[in-house]
Write an enzyme that holds these catalytic residues in place. Structure first.
Site, PDB file in Angstrom:
ATOM      1  N   GLU A 127     -32.253  24.240  -1.431  1.00  0.00           N
ATOM      2  CA  GLU A 127     -33.123  25.118  -2.206  1.00  0.00           C
ATOM      3  C   GLU A 127     -34.087  25.862  -1.288  1.00  0.00           C
ATOM      4  O   GLU A 127     -34.622  25.265  -0.369  1.00  0.00           O
ATOM      5  CB  GLU A 127     -33.949  24.317  -3.231  1.00  0.00           C
ATOM      6  CG  GLU A 127     -34.593  25.243  -4.255  1.00  0.00           C
ATOM      7  CD  GLU A 127     -35.506  24.521  -5.267  1.00  0.00           C
ATOM      8  OE1 GLU A 127     -35.921  23.386  -5.025  1.00  0.00           O
ATOM      9  OE2 GLU A 127     -35.786  25.132  -6.284  1.00  0.00           O
ATOM     10  N   GLY A 183     -42.068  18.296   0.112  1.00  0.00           N
ATOM     11  CA  GLY A 183     -42.452  16.913  -0.158  1.00  0.00           C
ATOM     12  C   GLY A 183     -41.249  16.114  -0.631  1.00  0.00           C
ATOM     13  O   GLY A 183     -41.035  14.977  -0.226  1.00  0.00           O
ATOM     14  N   ALA A 184     -40.447  16.751  -1.479  1.00  0.00           N
ATOM     15  CA  ALA A 184     -39.242  16.111  -1.990  1.00  0.00           C
ATOM     16  C   ALA A 184     -38.346  17.173  -2.602  1.00  0.00           C
ATOM     17  O   ALA A 184     -38.796  18.287  -2.868  1.00  0.00           O
ATOM     18  CB  ALA A 184     -39.593  15.065  -3.035  1.00  0.00           C
ATOM     19  N   MET A 185     -37.075  16.823  -2.801  1.00  0.00           N
ATOM     20  CA  MET A 185     -36.112  17.787  -3.359  1.00  0.00           C
ATOM     21  C   MET A 185     -35.218  17.087  -4.374  1.00  0.00           C
ATOM     22  O   MET A 185     -34.645  16.046  -4.106  1.00  0.00           O
ATOM     23  CB  MET A 185     -35.287  18.401  -2.217  1.00  0.00           C
ATOM     24  CG  MET A 185     -34.189  19.343  -2.692  1.00  0.00           C
ATOM     25  SD  MET A 185     -34.877  20.803  -3.520  1.00  0.00           S
ATOM     26  CE  MET A 185     -33.600  21.126  -4.725  1.00  0.00           C
ATOM     27  N   HIS A 242     -41.896  13.709 -10.801  1.00  0.00           N
ATOM     28  CA  HIS A 242     -41.636  15.156 -10.755  1.00  0.00           C
ATOM     29  C   HIS A 242     -40.148  15.418 -10.462  1.00  0.00           C
ATOM     30  O   HIS A 242     -39.484  16.177 -11.178  1.00  0.00           O
ATOM     31  CB  HIS A 242     -42.528  15.770  -9.671  1.00  0.00           C
ATOM     32  CG  HIS A 242     -42.320  17.228  -9.429  1.00  0.00           C
ATOM     33  ND1 HIS A 242     -43.236  18.184  -9.814  1.00  0.00           N
ATOM     34  CD2 HIS A 242     -41.302  17.916  -8.840  1.00  0.00           C
ATOM     35  CE1 HIS A 242     -42.788  19.380  -9.465  1.00  0.00           C
ATOM     36  NE2 HIS A 242     -41.617  19.248  -8.866  1.00  0.00           N
ATOM     37  N   GLU A 243     -39.626  14.771  -9.436  1.00  0.00           N
ATOM     38  CA  GLU A 243     -38.224  15.026  -9.065  1.00  0.00           C
ATOM     39  C   GLU A 243     -37.265  14.527 -10.144  1.00  0.00           C
ATOM     40  O   GLU A 243     -36.223  15.134 -10.388  1.00  0.00           O
ATOM     41  CB  GLU A 243     -37.883  14.390  -7.713  1.00  0.00           C
ATOM     42  CG  GLU A 243     -38.769  14.821  -6.533  1.00  0.00           C
ATOM     43  CD  GLU A 243     -38.986  16.317  -6.417  1.00  0.00           C
ATOM     44  OE1 GLU A 243     -38.126  17.092  -6.859  1.00  0.00           O
ATOM     45  OE2 GLU A 243     -40.056  16.718  -5.896  1.00  0.00           O
ATOM     46  N   GLU A 303     -40.428  24.317 -11.904  1.00  0.00           N
ATOM     47  CA  GLU A 303     -41.563  23.665 -11.245  1.00  0.00           C
ATOM     48  C   GLU A 303     -42.744  23.416 -12.178  1.00  0.00           C
ATOM     49  O   GLU A 303     -43.412  22.402 -12.086  1.00  0.00           O
ATOM     50  CB  GLU A 303     -41.993  24.466 -10.005  1.00  0.00           C
ATOM     51  CG  GLU A 303     -40.891  24.598  -8.944  1.00  0.00           C
ATOM     52  CD  GLU A 303     -40.344  23.248  -8.471  1.00  0.00           C
ATOM     53  OE1 GLU A 303     -40.948  22.204  -8.769  1.00  0.00           O
ATOM     54  OE2 GLU A 303     -39.285  23.247  -7.811  1.00  0.00           O
TER      55      GLU A 303
HETATM   56  N1  BES Z   1     -37.945  21.803  -5.754  1.00  0.00           N
HETATM   57  C1  BES Z   1     -39.046  21.361  -5.003  1.00  0.00           C
HETATM   58  C2  BES Z   1     -38.806  21.296  -3.528  1.00  0.00           C
HETATM   59  C3  BES Z   1     -38.847  22.622  -2.806  1.00  0.00           C
HETATM   60  C4  BES Z   1     -40.037  23.218  -2.510  1.00  0.00           C
HETATM   61  C5  BES Z   1     -37.684  23.243  -2.401  1.00  0.00           C
HETATM   62  C6  BES Z   1     -40.076  24.421  -1.841  1.00  0.00           C
HETATM   63  C7  BES Z   1     -37.703  24.451  -1.745  1.00  0.00           C
HETATM   64  C8  BES Z   1     -38.906  25.052  -1.457  1.00  0.00           C
HETATM   65  C9  BES Z   1     -39.477  19.971  -5.465  1.00  0.00           C
HETATM   66  O1  BES Z   1     -39.141  19.641  -6.752  1.00  0.00           O
HETATM   67  C10 BES Z   1     -40.986  19.930  -5.420  1.00  0.00           C
HETATM   68  O2  BES Z   1     -41.582  20.615  -6.182  1.00  0.00           O
HETATM   69  N2  BES Z   1     -41.562  19.154  -4.518  1.00  0.00           N
HETATM   70  C11 BES Z   1     -42.993  19.081  -4.352  1.00  0.00           C
HETATM   71  C12 BES Z   1     -43.554  17.781  -4.839  1.00  0.00           C
HETATM   72  C13 BES Z   1     -44.105  17.832  -6.217  1.00  0.00           C
HETATM   73  C14 BES Z   1     -44.679  16.496  -6.619  1.00  0.00           C
HETATM   74  C15 BES Z   1     -45.128  18.892  -6.443  1.00  0.00           C
HETATM   75  C16 BES Z   1     -43.280  19.214  -2.880  1.00  0.00           C
HETATM   76  O3  BES Z   1     -42.335  19.373  -2.128  1.00  0.00           O
HETATM   77  O4  BES Z   1     -44.438  19.145  -2.488  1.00  0.00           O
HETATM   78 ZN    ZN Z   2     -40.313  20.559  -8.188  1.00  0.00          ZN
END
Ligand code: BES
Ligand code: ZN
Length: 883
Positions: free
Chosen positions: A149, A288-290, A324-325, A347
């Site tokens: 992503e 942070g995570a995917m 969240h994930e 998101e």
């Molecule tokens: N889908 C995102 C990860 C992502 C972020 C992919 C930017 C590509 C570009 C994931 O679900 C996400 O939102 N992760 C957050 C953590 C969340 C608890 C807010 C993150 O990565 O900080």
């Molecule tokens: Zn997210």
């Protein structure tokens, strides 16, 4: 009294027109993808066979590729080869490869595209990439993993890399026997094959076919891994980590994940459709995570936690990320936005949902109270800048798409959902969500589809009240005036900009505003302001407050007298925690933008000295921090006086709470003690400093337990502010040898506090050294913003090392953008801004132009604030004997 919404967005642009998408002549149905990495050369070989629906007669197929070497291409119509090694033309700019052939593929038939290719297992944390950890003998261990992503699946293999082009995937990974191979699905077969890489035998692991899904959710991982498993959910849930980690640190996330999946299945009335759920800690990870379907990847700190050595806030962050994930498994994975301009559907919802379920699982954490100082604050902060953007924003290219993973998509998106969920009632809202998921499962949606489902469930015209909030930029400030004669309040809405320079053409949107009017009779949830201004009669004007619990997206500007009365009402139990925190936030922000005098907010803060709640104190300390950081480059005496004010305000509370922790302390109480200890400590409370230095000296001698995890960051900050090289070396040494990522990060994050010029240079050098992974560059530099010397040195260093930074942090990812934001946004004067503008005028700002524009706006706002209120603040400080 009930006003009805009658506003119309009217004339808004069709955002789908701006999309840069592939031709629609063919559609992918199924991918058979096989990959074999070479851990010596950091490359991989791949084969992809794509089954296609031919929509129209065609002699070419375009698909996405980026930095891939294509070795062979074959096109079949049905069973028949119609092109062997056809002409390929690659367009680097839009990351497509066009395959052209002579024979026509007839519309309405099936075709197959087969390609062999190779790629680099890169170290940019995008596509199919490599990540390293330390083996017990000091050597590096490697794993291969993915981050697709938003648009990096095309970096891993040739594909139709758009969220709406859903297909099924059958993945095969070829690797050494000792390696664990993971993908979205469970393993369907394993056999030994001849390896193209080693020349010997290797295992080929084939995974079950996925359901229909988008390319950006695909994942595959190869490495030496440990795992723990829970069987308390219908399908097995596992937490994996590389061998250097204590896998037991995954226990908290594992149990929580199993509970969360069960809860979401029930709440959404939609079974989790995959046969397993894996979650894995990756040592090098850009976000942070995917949420990859069935194989969620995490930064180590966001998945693994040692409850003995981490504080309450860290635990809450892990819980938030996991939930969240997992919310994305439905919102995003099962039902997907049809293009990136709908990112907020993913998101915003996952953010809202993680709060919702966290509140169910941990009611004593009272997470909705904290929402006001977290998501609401971030949303209103970014959206108060001219450089903000509407929730639904046209985006085309990778470098644009990455930049909208921001507070607008996440926080404003979730605020909008919180608003509508309160308006419809949570039960009705959830019924709408269930209908939406049912109707669009395995499909794609636009924002309107969500609104329609909510309308369906509630019988209310949801688009009418919600469209403006997602289609238009910004939010209003509501100015309240009072008419005592008629016992009425008069409300007027205007666009709010932090820079306080709204032009008439920027103030044309009339937002449908839920007023949430709180009086002694309760809250009127029906009342709304839909026009520019209106009168609202009340029973009497003794007590009222707008925006009950701050569930609305707006600021309220009261007269100074009313604000004082509200300060008194706060002490009389008439206002909720959210009300008190939100009201302080509004007053503070409005003072910073010239709606009120800053002396007013200083007095208001002082009147909250006996406030009993953590969240309100966290807003109080935020406000002082914001003021102090805007005043960073002002006279030393004024800055000292502000620090003195902070000390006066926070000291009693800090002492009352103390800094001892026992098992009896609740989750909030722990964070409260930690907050006040830090706030008073950095403002030079003598007793706290002594306590902190005592803890630190024991810690330095090897007694790591001498500093409680909840205090670690503050103790380091105090030790560095009151010490020198010796303290710095001790913390750095701890960062290098820390057993957990959290401990390491806390240490790295504090180093920038040291003001000694030599230590500042060491901090800067550290961030680009081998000691710090690219994913963590922001850690050492962040705290440099706590002092003017650091801010200046940091910017000088960025200018000097720009080429290196650009190389280390590709503009298509979000890290360069955050470095730019960290290093520029702390300035407060126009001449400083000019210097920044001049530097970037000769550079490409691709990938961070939004962050830069936001920094400029933030600096402009601060410069205006200082100019307006510097005398006012000085006079107040004098009057209160701080100056
Ligand atoms: N889908 C995102 C990860 C992502 C972020 C992919 C930017 C590509 C570009 C994931 O679900 C996400 O939102 N992760 C957050 C953590 C969340 C608890 C807010 C993150 O990565 O900080
Ligand atoms: Zn997210």
């Amino acid at each position: 009294m009930c006003k009805h919404f009658g506003t119309d967005v009217g004339g808004s642009v069709d955002i789908t027109k701006a999309r840069e998408v592939l031709p629609t002549n063919v559609k992918p149905l199924h991918y058979s993808l096989s990959l074999e990495p070479d851990f010596d050369k950091f490359t991989y070989d791949g084969t992809v066979v794509i089954d296609l629906d031919v929509v129209d007669n065609t002699t070419d197929i375009s698909l996405n590729t980026a930095e891939l070497k294509i070795h062979s291409t074959t096109v079949l119509s049905g069973e028949q080869v119609i092109a062997d090694s056809p002409a390929l033309s690659h367009n680097e700019d839009d990351q497509t490869t066009k395959i052209s052939f002579k024979q026509t593929l007839p519309g309405g038939t099936k075709a197959t595209l087969k390609m062999t290719f190779s790629g680099t297992l890169n170290d940019n944390m995008a596509g199919f990439y490599r990540s390293s950890y330390k083996n017990p003998d000091g050597s590096k261990g490697w794993l291969a993993t993915t981050q697709m992503e938003p648009t990096d699946a095309r970096r891993a293999f040739p594909c139709f890399d758009e969220p709406a082009l859903k297909a099924e995937f059958t993945v095969t990974l070829v690797a050494d026997e000792k390696m664990t191979c993971l993908s979205n699905m469970d393993v369907s077969s394993e056999k030994m094959v001849d390896s193209a890489v080693t020349g010997g035998k290797r295992k080929a692991v084939t995974f079950s076919k996925t359901p229909l899904m988008s390319t950006y959710l695909l994942a595959f991982i190869i490495g030496e891994l440990n795992y723990i498993e829970s069987n308390s959910f219908r399908v097995p849930v596992r937490v994996y980590a590389p061998k250097d980690r204590d896998i037991e640190h995954g226990r908290f996330s594992l149990e929580l994940a199993a509970r969360t999946l069960e809860f979401y299945e029930k709440t959404f009335d939609s079974p989790f459709p995959l046969p397993k759920m894996d979650m894995i800690a990756i040592p090098d990870f850009s976000a942070g995570a995917m949420e990859n379907w069935g194989l969620v990847t995490y930064r180590v700190v966001d998945l693994l936690i040692d409850e003995k050595t981490s504080g309450a806030a860290v635990k809450q962050r892990v819980a938030e990320v996991v939930q969240h994930e997992l919310a994305h498994q439905w919102f995003g994975n099962l039902v997907t936005m049809d293009f990136w301009d709908g990112l907020w559907l993913n998101e915003g919802f996952a953010t809202w949902m993680s709060w919702y379920s966290c509140n169910v699982f941990y009611p004593d954490w009272k997470v909705w109270e904290g929402y006001v100082t977290d998501n609401l604050a971030s949303a209103l902060s970014l959206d108060s800048l001219r450089s903000s953007h509407p929730i639904e924003v046209p985006v085309k290219r990778a470098d644009e798409i990455n930049q909208i993973f921001d507070a607008i998509s996440y926080s404003k998106g979730s605020c909008v959902l919180r608003m509508i969920s309160k308006y419809l009632g949570e039960e009705t809202f959830m019924e709408g969500i269930r209908r939406y998921l049912k109707k669009h499962a395995f499909g794609n949606t636009q924002t309107g589809d969500l609104w329609n489902a909510l309308s369906d469930a509630s019988g209310k015209d949801v688009p009418k009240v919600m469209d403006i909030w997602t289609k238009k930029v910004g939010f209003p400030v509501i100015t309240v005036t009072e008419d005592e004669k008629s016992n009425a309040i008069h409300l007027k809405q205007n666009r709010f900009l932090r820079t306080a320079d709204v032009k008439p053409e920027e103030d044309e949107t009339l937002f449908p505003v839920f007023l949430g009017l709180r009086t002694k009779e309760g809250i009127d949830e029906e009342l709304a302001l839909t026009t520019r201004e209106d009168n609202f009669p009340l029973k009497n004007l003794d007590f009222f407050k707008l925006n009950a619990d701050h569930s609305g997206l707006y600021r309220t500007s009261y007269s100074p007298e009313r604000l004082k009365k509200l300060g008194v009402a706060a002490t009389q139990g008439l206002l909720s925690v959210e009300d008190r925190a939100g009201m302080i936030a509004d007053a503070g922000v409005l003072a910073a933008s010239g709606y009120q005098k800053s002396s007013g907010i200083l007095s208001l803060l002082e009147s909250f000295k006996s406030e009993p709640e953590f969240v309100v104190w966290s807003e109080i300390t935020n406000r002082i921090a914001t003021l102090r950081s805007a005043w960073t480059f002002e006279e030393e005496s004024v800055r000292e006086a502000l620090k003195q004010f902070q000390l006066d305000l926070t000291s009693d509370k800090a002492h009352e709470l103390g800094w001892e922790f026992t098992d009896a302390d609740g989750h909030i109480e722990q964070q409260f003690k930690s907050l006040m200890f830090g706030a008073a400590g950095v403002a030079k409370d003598k007793v706290i400093i002594k306590a902190a230095l005592d803890m630190f000296s024991k810690f330095k001698k090897g007694d790591e337990a001498a500093i409680h995890p909840n205090l670690r960051g503050s103790v380091y900050a105090i030790a560095l502010a009151n010490g020198g090289k010796e303290e710095y070396d001790a913390i750095l040494d701890h960062a290098r040898h820390a057993k957990t990522s959290d401990e390491r990060n806390t240490a790295l994050r504090s180093l920038g506090r040291a003001k000694d010029p030599e230590l500042i240079q060491r901090t800067l050098a550290l961030s680009l050294s081998d000691d710090v992974k690219s994913q963590d560059i922001y850690l050492p530099i962040s705290a440099l913003r706590s002092h003017p010397e650091g801010i200046r040195a940091l910017w000088a260093w960025v200018k000097e090392n720009w080429t290196e930074l650009e190389k280390r942090l590709p503009p298509s990812l979000s890290m360069l953008s955050s470095v730019v934001s960290i290093t520029t946004s702390s300035f407060t004067h126009k001449d400083q801004m000019k210097d920044i503008e001049e530097f970037f005028s000769k550079k490409s700002t691709k990938g961070f132009d939004k962050a830069l524009a936001q920094s400029y706006d933030a600096i402009t706002a601060k410069a205006g604030w200082i100019e307006r209120d510097s005398e006012d603040v000085k006079a107040w400080l004098k009057e209160h004997n701080h100056l």
